[in-house]
Scaffold this active site. Structure first.
Site, PDB file in Angstrom:
ATOM      1  N   GLN A  75       0.540  50.526  89.616  1.00  0.00           N
ATOM      2  CA  GLN A  75       1.545  50.969  90.588  1.00  0.00           C
ATOM      3  C   GLN A  75       2.676  51.725  89.876  1.00  0.00           C
ATOM      4  O   GLN A  75       3.865  51.529  90.167  1.00  0.00           O
ATOM      5  CB  GLN A  75       2.087  49.780  91.373  1.00  0.00           C
ATOM      6  CG  GLN A  75       1.150  49.288  92.450  1.00  0.00           C
ATOM      7  CD  GLN A  75       0.918  50.330  93.553  1.00  0.00           C
ATOM      8  OE1 GLN A  75       1.774  51.160  93.851  1.00  0.00           O
ATOM      9  NE2 GLN A  75      -0.251  50.282  94.162  1.00  0.00           N
ATOM     10  N   SER A  76       2.339  52.623  88.978  1.00  0.00           N
ATOM     11  CA  SER A  76       3.348  53.374  88.211  1.00  0.00           C
ATOM     12  C   SER A  76       4.099  54.374  89.090  1.00  0.00           C
ATOM     13  O   SER A  76       3.498  55.275  89.689  1.00  0.00           O
ATOM     14  CB  SER A  76       2.653  54.121  87.074  1.00  0.00           C
ATOM     15  OG  SER A  76       3.558  55.026  86.469  1.00  0.00           O
ATOM     16  N   ASN A  77       5.413  54.221  89.122  1.00  0.00           N
ATOM     17  CA  ASN A  77       6.261  55.213  89.805  1.00  0.00           C
ATOM     18  C   ASN A  77       6.351  56.492  88.981  1.00  0.00           C
ATOM     19  O   ASN A  77       6.499  57.584  89.516  1.00  0.00           O
ATOM     20  CB  ASN A  77       7.660  54.644  90.013  1.00  0.00           C
ATOM     21  CG  ASN A  77       7.638  53.349  90.788  1.00  0.00           C
ATOM     22  OD1 ASN A  77       7.185  53.328  91.922  1.00  0.00           O
ATOM     23  ND2 ASN A  77       8.085  52.260  90.172  1.00  0.00           N
TER      24      ASN A  77
END
Ligand SMILES: *Cc1c(COP(=O)(O)O)cnc(C)c1O
Length: 338
Positions: A75-77
């Site tokens: 879930q890397s922004n």
């Protein structure tokens, strides 16, 4: 310090607002809490990586790159904002996602930021937790070079001295904004991970002789490691700015008591902080970074760490898209019978 000599491409909606959190301050009984809205940087729902990408993408273009490669947790922004920047600049984008949490919930593995990576046209590949992600990127880049492509490798979180310039710029912005508002900032607090945000802020705030201390709330590493990472990058960033020797160890402070079981794993404090800020201020934090950062700030306030008449600025680093990767974490009620 002359930031204008570093190439930059405008990607963000800047300056971001600096606003009071009156309801939350009242609820906690002081100090006076403010929020710097870097969740509103605009690019693909915003976040702190946009400021770093303004300098990183300019460097990529200067080098004639045709594809950006980066990496992050599922879930890397950072991956999502890089995918959006690549799209806007007409570059391809390849993202390596590391399974750091082991979650098999399809919401986590496919929705939220992952959905957005794909919407922006990025290619997504996976790696197991604990992989040497920098080495994995270098290997992929070597393959692409052999095929005649021109990859530009962006480290995790965009955290190197080029990316950190984005937060040197944020330090200039914040100090100017506070001066205009007549606001004396006593502390700046934010979530720290790959270290570029805190390193850039510290380099900028010390270079300005602002006297504003920065407190990073860690989300992954223990305190000695986190502080060493931030200090090393702050030193390299200052040197890149032409100010070697500027940063001292005492300028770098991290509190890593709010990580819980590990990176990306929800804590009770995070759940309470996300709900409290959503319900007192109408502002969404995120489960991985700003939620744990705010949990730390609230706990420190309750322990009397800050004087009641101080002005504390919380830097909201974004990440709300990650909420959709954790639909079960918040124990929210179902429908009412109205
Ligand atoms: C990446 C990130 C951070 C941490 O910033 P670093 O520069 O990696 O330390 C904080 N909050 C959010 C929402 C992020 O995506």
């Amino acid at each position: 310090m002359n930031l204008a000599r570093f190439p930059r491409i405008r990607l963000g909606h800047l300056p971001t607002p600096l606003e009071p959190m009156e309801q939350l301050s009242r609820h906690l009984g002081g100090p006076r809490l403010w929020i710097k809205r870097d969740d509103c940087t605009g690019l693909s729902t915003g976040g702190n990586k946009t400021r770093k990408l303004e300098y990183l993408c300019a460097d990529a273009q200067a080098q004639g790159a045709d594809i950006l490669i980066t990496q992050g947790a599922t879930q890397s922004n950072h991956a999502r904002q890089t995918a959006a920047a690549a799209a806007k600049l007409g570059l391809d984008c390849l993202i390596l996602l590391e399974d750091r949490t082991g979650s098999t919930d399809p919401a986590y593995t496919q929705s939220g930021n992952v959905l957005m990576d794909r919407l922006h046209g990025a290619q997504v590949a996976r790696r197991p937790g604990g992989a040497d992600m920098q080495a994995e990127m270098e290997a992929v880049a070597a393959d692409l070079r052999a095929k005649g492509r021109k990859p530009y490798v962006i480290p995790g979180g965009g955290s190197n001295p080029v990316g950190a310039l984005g937060y040197v710029n944020a330090a200039l912005e914040l100090v100017a904004q506070a001066a205009e508002m007549g606001l004396r900032i006593d502390h700046l607090v934010h979530a720290t991970g790959s270290a570029g945000t805190q390193a850039g802020l510290v380099a900028g705030l010390v270079a300005l002789n602002s006297g504003i201390p920065v407190l990073g709330i860690g989300v992954r590493a223990p305190k000695p490691k986190q502080e060493a990472n931030v200090l090393a990058l702050a030193e390299r960033t200052a040197a890149h700015l032409g100010l070697p020797g500027l940063i001292k160890a005492e300028h770098v402070v991290a509190n890593c008591d709010y990580v819980g079981q590990g990176y990306g794993i929800p804590t009770e404090g995070m759940v309470e902080a996300v709900k409290l800020v959503a319900q007192k201020e109408g502002i969404l934090l995120d489960p991985v970074y700003s939620g744990k950062g705010m949990a730390g700030l609230i706990d420190l306030i309750q322990r009397g760490h800050f004087a009641k008449d101080q002005n504390i600025v919380f830097l909201h680093t974004g990440g709300q898209a990650g909420l959709f990767g954790y639909p079960e974490a918040f124990g929210l009620p179902g429908d009412v019978a109205a």
